[in-house]
Design a protein around this motif. Structure first.
Motif, PDB file in Angstrom:
ATOM      1  N   GLN A  79      32.344  58.951  16.229  1.00 50.36           N
ATOM      2  CA  GLN A  79      33.998  59.143  16.886  1.00 50.36           C
ATOM      3  C   GLN A  79      33.530  60.183  17.592  1.00 50.36           C
ATOM      4  O   GLN A  79      33.201  61.741  17.704  1.00 50.36           O
ATOM      5  CB  GLN A  79      35.084  58.850  16.235  1.00 50.36           C
ATOM      6  CG  GLN A  79      35.509  57.980  15.934  1.00 50.36           C
ATOM      7  CD  GLN A  79      37.163  58.345  15.363  1.00 50.36           C
ATOM      8  OE1 GLN A  79      38.139  57.758  16.383  1.00 50.36           O
ATOM      9  NE2 GLN A  79      37.333  59.051  14.828  1.00 50.36           N
ATOM     10  N   GLY A  80      34.471  60.819  18.806  1.00 52.36           N
ATOM     11  CA  GLY A  80      34.681  62.055  19.735  1.00 52.36           C
ATOM     12  C   GLY A  80      33.119  62.166  20.874  1.00 52.36           C
ATOM     13  O   GLY A  80      33.254  63.096  21.438  1.00 52.36           O
ATOM     14  N   ARG A  81      32.462  61.486  20.307  1.00 47.47           N
ATOM     15  CA  ARG A  81      30.803  61.620  21.094  1.00 47.47           C
ATOM     16  C   ARG A  81      30.650  60.723  21.665  1.00 47.47           C
ATOM     17  O   ARG A  81      30.465  59.828  22.041  1.00 47.47           O
ATOM     18  CB  ARG A  81      29.826  61.943  20.179  1.00 47.47           C
ATOM     19  CG  ARG A  81      29.392  63.399  20.156  1.00 47.47           C
ATOM     20  CD  ARG A  81      30.341  63.895  18.780  1.00 47.47           C
ATOM     21  NE  ARG A  81      30.612  64.610  17.828  1.00 47.47           N
ATOM     22  CZ  ARG A  81      31.173  65.473  16.907  1.00 47.47           C
ATOM     23  NH1 ARG A  81      31.639  64.196  16.011  1.00 47.47           N
ATOM     24  NH2 ARG A  81      30.542  66.175  15.986  1.00 47.47           N
ATOM     25  N   ALA A  82      30.841  60.664  23.471  1.00 38.26           N
ATOM     26  CA  ALA A  82      30.264  60.094  24.458  1.00 38.26           C
ATOM     27  C   ALA A  82      31.608  58.687  24.353  1.00 38.26           C
ATOM     28  O   ALA A  82      30.862  57.449  24.674  1.00 38.26           O
ATOM     29  CB  ALA A  82      29.181  59.699  24.481  1.00 38.26           C
ATOM     30  N   GLN A  83      32.841  58.576  23.466  1.00 39.60           N
ATOM     31  CA  GLN A  83      33.635  57.541  23.655  1.00 39.60           C
ATOM     32  C   GLN A  83      34.946  57.049  24.691  1.00 39.60           C
ATOM     33  O   GLN A  83      35.225  57.954  25.125  1.00 39.60           O
ATOM     34  CB  GLN A  83      34.140  57.725  22.081  1.00 39.60           C
ATOM     35  CG  GLN A  83      35.000  56.883  21.702  1.00 39.60           C
ATOM     36  CD  GLN A  83      36.018  57.280  20.311  1.00 39.60           C
ATOM     37  OE1 GLN A  83      35.852  58.523  19.822  1.00 39.60           O
ATOM     38  NE2 GLN A  83      36.130  56.432  19.622  1.00 39.60           N
ATOM     39  N   ILE A  84      34.749  55.563  24.547  1.00 36.22           N
ATOM     40  CA  ILE A  84      35.549  55.221  25.631  1.00 36.22           C
ATOM     41  C   ILE A  84      36.340  54.764  24.861  1.00 36.22           C
ATOM     42  O   ILE A  84      36.230  53.383  24.293  1.00 36.22           O
ATOM     43  CB  ILE A  84      34.506  54.403  26.797  1.00 36.22           C
ATOM     44  CG1 ILE A  84      33.660  54.523  27.313  1.00 36.22           C
ATOM     45  CG2 ILE A  84      35.704  53.743  27.951  1.00 36.22           C
ATOM     46  CD1 ILE A  84      32.539  54.324  28.039  1.00 36.22           C
ATOM     47  N   VAL A  85      37.995  54.301  24.923  1.00 35.68           N
ATOM     48  CA  VAL A  85      39.012  53.850  24.252  1.00 35.68           C
ATOM     49  C   VAL A  85      40.248  54.064  25.254  1.00 35.68           C
ATOM     50  O   VAL A  85      40.062  54.314  26.400  1.00 35.68           O
ATOM     51  CB  VAL A  85      39.922  54.917  23.633  1.00 35.68           C
ATOM     52  CG1 VAL A  85      40.806  54.846  22.867  1.00 35.68           C
ATOM     53  CG2 VAL A  85      38.206  55.709  21.986  1.00 35.68           C
ATOM     54  N   PRO A  86      40.081  52.493  25.907  1.00 35.86           N
ATOM     55  CA  PRO A  86      41.659  52.215  26.412  1.00 35.86           C
ATOM     56  C   PRO A  86      42.632  52.579  25.831  1.00 35.86           C
ATOM     57  O   PRO A  86      42.860  52.579  25.365  1.00 35.86           O
ATOM     58  CB  PRO A  86      41.269  51.273  26.590  1.00 35.86           C
ATOM     59  CG  PRO A  86      41.104  50.604  25.294  1.00 35.86           C
ATOM     60  CD  PRO A  86      40.258  51.336  25.444  1.00 35.86           C
TER      61      PRO A  86
END
Length: 566
Positions: free
Chosen positions: A315-322
């Protein structure tokens, strides 16, 4: 301590009291020192006390028996550890992974076989360690500080759970880090080195490399990635002094992945993956798994390695979340790109990833299901009926929609927004210009920057840790960030007329909502206010896709994830 149910430890022998989770978080919070990390007296602060704690917890022999992989570095060490754990787990080994910091829940720091430790097990081991330390510490040997306690807890967990391999990520530096009580690791790794934590580790790459090389142990092989010459010279010198065989691990050739992609996004991850492959290969050889040598195989990788690299997650590294809570006509119109970059070099990497990822976020590109994003197709969120006004002024921004070859449908503009905070011990004049320039080199320009204080507080641990409602928020640091941003944008050259037209306007009542606005940026008194502003903007501008880069602090990334994920 409140009474709770009884639970056996991993050996099925000792009974340990399990209390409420909140009570454990309150106890853990009491170990956080109020002293600034920049305090010079932090360096080496009673490191030898750790060996007293290990004796108290009867962990001397268990630690010696652990088959440990120890990884330090400025950036990439968490990703390297994640790849390493995933590879060895897919090779059939019972893995333990200790990383930092956590984003939402402290249990993220302790992973058993790829999953965060359960709450029940966490509480059992937590109180086992807590009670013994409370009973046997004194004025001469006080309770350990926050991170040291967590490291000791990791050793207890991994010993009791009888993991086959323990992968330890250094918290800060190396030489005086709590994880460095390990005296006989199987193999060590040094990820990419750069300028960070200079207030503690030193002002030159050589000094920083010297601190990181503190994890080297006599005769224990070590690997690193290509480093700046100054850093590499120091690593080589330290290795020579300790008879350490130090090798440079080559970045993974993508062709070896047999058509699969790495589980962690970004071109830089191929370097971290290469280091992980070297660490795993050496660990397998040195722990008696003869006949396994993947270091010299340049034409293929074992299926277990490929699967481990492809399924790794962090989590939190180059993570894409709508945003999963927004109610709008077009789900996914507010998408967060999260990366905890907080050093100049990692800002470059973050900017490159964000620029490429947002360009791929188009009507003609489908999102990966693993990212949790809606696929865009003929009926996706980008398609608008031709009866919509092609160009209109909106309450928050000016935008222009461009028609496709098919004039019956439209694709509307994507808008990049920065959501930023960093710790005051870091120099934003080294961070923000790198971010702006790297994005600009890809033709990406932020239309608005939002600066916020972190929701979580550093003196309290817990999923709901936040300042009191009536607490006075000091925004002086955020105002400093805003002033720097405004000067950067005003001085930025080469922005064409189209981009100038897209500069966001300020809502007139922002000040009443706890915001301080300038032409290109806004300071909000809280993160929830900033998120609400973004959601409101999306509702009022439904032909715009808001792409929000969250960076500068892993704490901020964790705070955002709490607010946007169900």
């Amino acid at each position: 301590m409140s009474k709770g149910k009884q639970a056996e430890d991993g050996n099925g022998s000792e009974k340990m009291v399990v209390s409420s989770y909140d009570e454990a978080m309150e106890a853990l919070s009491s170990l956080i020192t109020k002293r600034s990390r920049a305090d010079k007296s932090n360096k080496g602060d009673g490191f030898d006390l750790l060996f007293d704690y290990i004796k108290i917890l009867e962990l001397e022999d268990p630690i010696k028996q652990m088959k440990i992989i120890h990884v330090a570095g400025t950036k990439g060490k968490g990703s390297t550890c994640t790849f390493t754990e995933s590879i060895l787990r897919n090779c059939g080994f019972r893995t333990g992974l200790f990383t930092s910091p956590h984003l939402i829940d402290v249990r993220e720091r302790f992973r058993l076989e790829g999953s965060d430790i359960s709450e029940e097990k966490f509480l059992a081991y937590f109180w086992w360690c807590w009670d013994r330390l409370k009973e046997r510490t004194s004025d001469e040997v006080p309770m350990p500080t926050y991170f040291r306690f967590l490291a000791l807890l990791a050793f207890k967990i991994f010993a009791a759970e009888q993991v086959d391999v323990a992968i330890l990520e250094v918290g800060l530096g190396g030489k005086f880090d709590a994880t460095n009580v390990v005296e006989n690791p199987v193999v060590c790794g040094i990820a990419s080195l750069g300028y960070d934590h200079m207030e503690i580790l030193g002002n030159t790459l050589g000094q920083i490399a010297g601190e990181k090389a503190g994890i080297f142990k006599r005769g224990v092989p070590a690997f690193t990635v290509p480093q700046p010459e100054e850093a590499m010279n120091v690593l080589a010198q330290k290795a020579s002094q300790l008879d350490v065989n130090l090798e440079i691990a080559a970045p993974l050739d993508p062709i070896l992945m047999s058509g699969l992609h790495l589980g962690l996004e970004g071109e830089h991850q191929y370097m971290n993956a290469g280091l992980a492959i070297a660490l795993c290969s050496t660990w397998l050889q040195r722990t008696g798994h003869v006949g396994i040598n993947y270091l010299n195989q340049t034409t293929s990788l074992p299926d277990e390695f490929i699967k481990g690299l492809a399924t790794a997650s962090l989590q939190g590294r180059a993570q894409i979340v709508p945003d999963q809570f927004i109610e709008s006509e077009s789900p996914g119109d507010l998408v967060f790109y999260l990366d905890g970059a907080h050093s100049p070099e990692s800002m470059d990497v973050c900017a490159n990833w964000f620029s490429l990822a947002t360009k791929e976020d188009s009507p003609y590109n489908q999102f990966s299901d693993s990212k949790g994003l809606q696929k865009a197709g003929q009926n996706g969120p980008f398609r608008k009926n031709a009866t919509q006004v092609i160009s209109r002024k909106m309450e928050h921004c000016h935008l222009i929609c461009y028609s496709l070859m098919d004039t019956n449908e439209l694709v509307c503009l994507q808008m990049q927004i920065l959501l930023f905070n960093c710790m005051s011990v870091r120099d934003p004049q080294l961070l923000l210009p790198r971010l702006v320039n790297a994005c600009a080199s890809h033709g990406v320009h932020f239309k608005k920057a939002l600066f916020v204080p972190n929701t979580s507080v550093y003196y309290k641990v817990g999923t709901g840790a936040s300042p009191a409602a009536d607490a006075q928020i000091d925004l002086s640091w955020q105002m400093t960030l805003q002033r720097l941003w405004e000067s950067l944008i005003l001085g930025e050259k080469g922005r064409d007329a189209k981009n100038a037209e897209l500069t966001c306007e300020v809502v007139s009542d922002d000040t009443d909502k706890g915001a301080h606005s300038s032409e290109n940026s806004t300071v909000f008194t809280s993160l929830p206010l900033a998120i609400n502003w973004l959601r409101d903007s999306v509702r009022k501008n439904q032909s715009v896709r808001f792409q929000v880069l969250v960076t500068g602090s892993l704490h901020l990334v964790g705070d955002v994830l709490r607010l946007i994920k169900k």
